[in-house]
Scaffold this motif. Structure first.
Motif, short mmCIF file in Angstrom:
data_model
loop_
_atom_site.label_atom_id
_atom_site.label_comp_id
_atom_site.label_asym_id
_atom_site.label_seq_id
_atom_site.Cartn_x
_atom_site.Cartn_y
_atom_site.Cartn_z
N HIS A 44 8.25 8.03 3.66
CA HIS A 44 9.69 7.72 3.67
C HIS A 44 9.98 6.22 3.75
O HIS A 44 11.11 5.83 4.00
CB HIS A 44 10.36 8.45 4.84
CG HIS A 44 10.47 9.93 4.63
ND1 HIS A 44 9.47 10.81 4.98
CD2 HIS A 44 11.46 10.70 4.09
CE1 HIS A 44 9.84 12.06 4.68
NE2 HIS A 44 11.03 12.02 4.14
N GLN A 47 11.53 2.38 -1.25
CA GLN A 47 10.99 1.83 -2.49
C GLN A 47 9.50 2.14 -2.74
O GLN A 47 9.12 2.51 -3.84
CB GLN A 47 11.18 0.30 -2.59
CG GLN A 47 12.61 -0.13 -2.91
CD GLN A 47 13.51 -0.14 -1.72
OE1 GLN A 47 13.17 -0.69 -0.68
NE2 GLN A 47 14.66 0.50 -1.83
N SER A 50 6.29 6.64 -2.07
CA SER A 50 5.44 7.58 -2.80
C SER A 50 4.08 6.96 -3.12
O SER A 50 3.04 7.63 -3.02
CB SER A 50 6.13 8.04 -4.09
OG SER A 50 6.42 6.94 -4.93
N THR A 349 7.96 13.55 1.88
CA THR A 349 8.50 12.55 0.94
C THR A 349 9.97 12.83 0.68
O THR A 349 10.43 13.98 0.79
CB THR A 349 7.73 12.58 -0.39
OG1 THR A 349 8.25 11.57 -1.27
CG2 THR A 349 7.84 13.94 -1.08
N SER A 350 10.71 11.77 0.35
CA SER A 350 12.11 11.91 -0.06
C SER A 350 12.26 11.69 -1.56
O SER A 350 13.37 11.70 -2.08
CB SER A 350 12.98 10.91 0.71
OG SER A 350 12.47 9.59 0.58
N ASP A 351 11.14 11.51 -2.27
CA ASP A 351 11.14 11.31 -3.71
C ASP A 351 11.38 12.66 -4.40
O ASP A 351 10.54 13.57 -4.33
CB ASP A 351 9.79 10.72 -4.14
CG ASP A 351 9.76 10.32 -5.61
OD1 ASP A 351 10.19 11.12 -6.46
OD2 ASP A 351 9.29 9.20 -5.91
N GLN A 353 11.38 13.60 -7.50
CA GLN A 353 10.43 13.94 -8.55
C GLN A 353 9.12 14.47 -7.95
O GLN A 353 8.55 15.46 -8.44
CB GLN A 353 10.14 12.73 -9.44
CG GLN A 353 9.24 13.03 -10.62
CD GLN A 353 8.95 11.80 -11.47
OE1 GLN A 353 9.30 10.67 -11.10
NE2 GLN A 353 8.28 11.99 -12.62
N LEU A 354 8.66 13.82 -6.89
CA LEU A 354 7.42 14.26 -6.24
C LEU A 354 7.61 15.62 -5.56
O LEU A 354 6.71 16.46 -5.61
CB LEU A 354 6.97 13.20 -5.22
CG LEU A 354 5.65 13.48 -4.47
CD1 LEU A 354 4.51 13.73 -5.45
CD2 LEU A 354 5.31 12.32 -3.54
#
Length: 453
Positions: A44, A47, A50, A349-351, A353-354
């Protein structure tokens, strides 16, 4: 004889397993937080989260190797100490403890030097890319300095558990986990150290746990005490312990080999996002495995003590209670992952896409978790009864004979090669569990017959 030393052979098994297993399960849940909290915070970081998470995932093979050496000593020596206690040979048990502690310090010195010198080429070999190598190297340079604390914590805490002091061993993990949870955000975000801050928090937390272990084992409350007179390397005494611990060493050490195989294959077929998803998958698998190991560790002192005391009935009843408990938990965990993979992925994660990629990967990778209860119960019973050969066989078959070849074979048989790599885990697990169950059915009957005669 102090009655406190006899309770493993006299108390009702159901109540005893509950009393010993609850603290070890809690300890494993805490240990789970200990192991994954770095990944949660790092994933987290704004930028770079990930990529930093992927870099930390590349460090996992090395971390597992360090843990595997502690397990080599502890997982064989602690059950042997329990068996000696069951035979009323407490002097031999204390010499096993002292000799194991000396060996852990020697291993620590060798590993620390090796990691400081070779960490960067190892990380590149283990799947680091140009985008992730700096994050991985930054973490590992600091983590290497705390190797001695990792060895002492993991190695000596097993001797606290084997005496039946599972609450004390739980506190060992709690001390480190709470310290890590508090220190991580301070070093990562407040001091702006990023992955290096996570590593520093980890080694300071392990130091606190190691001090706790040493203080307890040197104190008067322990049945087996860490004494200066026993603190010397006795290879003759350790040889059967290391033979028994070899199975756990192979299991944990092979995890590092598997990380390399998985990461290199996923980097080839799916890129950095596939490697990042693999970090999440292995983290979620820990959610499944660590509590199972906690239940099994709670049963280990009962199994080993009564095996040493030649009480076949209590050994049999303990195993079947262990098996049923593990199977219920494993099925519940499998169901949760299959129904809510996005929830588990979002922890790390906060991504977006991931998370989307990891959802599909999780359902595949954890597809056979429901069977792990059988594997863990049988394997722990092999170890607890001193069956080094069979415990090594099942470890080698699952990882080296099955999983590694399947990782490279399935991508040539399936159109979706990235999916095929994740599929290797459940395919291998189904076959491995069947093999373990069949072998155990024959060997367990043989072991019980031997102590009865």
């Amino acid at each position: 004889m102090n009655q406190n030393k006899e309770f493993l052979g006299t108390e009702p098994i159901g109540r005893l397993l509950f009393r010993l297993a609850v603290p070890t399960v809690v300890a494993q849940f805490i240990n789970m937080l200990y192991n994954i909290v770095d990944r949660i915070y790092i994933g987290h970081i704004p930028q770079i989260g990930s990529l930093a998470l992927t870099g930390l995932g590349v460090c996992m093979p090395i971390i597992l190797i360090v843990s595997a050496f502690a397990a080599l000593v502890a997982s064989g020596s602690a059950p042997n100490a329990s068996i000696s206690m069951g035979q009323k040979d407490y002097d031999r048990a204390e010499h096993i403890l002292g000799s194991s502690a000396a060996l852990l310090l020697i291993i620590s010195a060798v590993l620390t030097l090796a990691l400081l010198v070779f960490h960067r080429p190892l990380l590149l070999a283990f799947g680091a890319s140009e985008n992730t190598i700096e994050y991985a190297a930054g973490y590992m340079r600091i983590y290497a300095l705390g190797t001695v604390f990792v060895q002492l914590t993991l190695g000596l805490n097993a001797f606290i558990t084997c005496q039946g002091f599972t609450r004390i061993s739980m506190v060992t993990v709690l001390v480190g986990a709470v310290s890590n949870i508090i220190l991580d955000p301070i070093f990562i975000f407040v001091f702006g150290m990023g992955v290096r801050g996570a590593a520093l928090a980890t080694i300071l937390s392990q130091c606190a746990s190691a001090v706790w272990c040493v203080v307890f084992l040197c104190g008067k409350k322990a049945n087996l005490r860490l004494k200066r007179s026993c603190f010397r390397l006795n290879l003759k005494l350790l040889a059967p312990c290391l033979a028994l611990g070899a199975a756990t060493f192979i299991m944990q050490g092979s995890e590092s080999v598997l990380f390399v195989c998985f990461n290199s294959s996923l980097l080839k077929y799916g890129g950095d996002i596939a490697v990042g998803a693999m970090t999440i998958c292995t983290s979620v698998l820990q959610l499944a495995m660590l509590p199972l190991q906690g239940i099994a560790q709670g049963a280990q002192p009962i199994l080993s003590y009564n095996f040493g005391a030649k009480n076949a009935g209590r050994v049999r009843r303990t195993f079947f209670l262990l098996l049923s408990s593990c199977m219920v938990y494993a099925f519940a965990m499998w169901l949760a992952v299959q129904l809510m993979p996005g929830v588990f992925a979002g922890i790390f994660t906060s991504d977006a896409q991931l998370i989307l990629f990891a959802r599909g990967a999780l359902r595949i990778y954890c597809g056979a978790v429901c069977l792990f209860g059988i594997q863990i119960a049988c394997q722990m019973t092999f170890v607890s009864t001193g069956n080094a050969v069979c415990s090594i066989i099942v470890a080698v078959v699952r990882k080296f004979v099955l999983l590694i070849p399947v990782i490279y074979l399935l991508p040539h048989l399936m159109a979706d090669q990235t999916r095929a790599v994740y599929m290797a885990e459940p395919v291998s697990d189904v076959i491995a569990v069947a093999f373990t169950a069949i072998l155990f059915a024959f060997q367990f009957r043989k072991a019980l017959k031997k102590i009865t005669e």
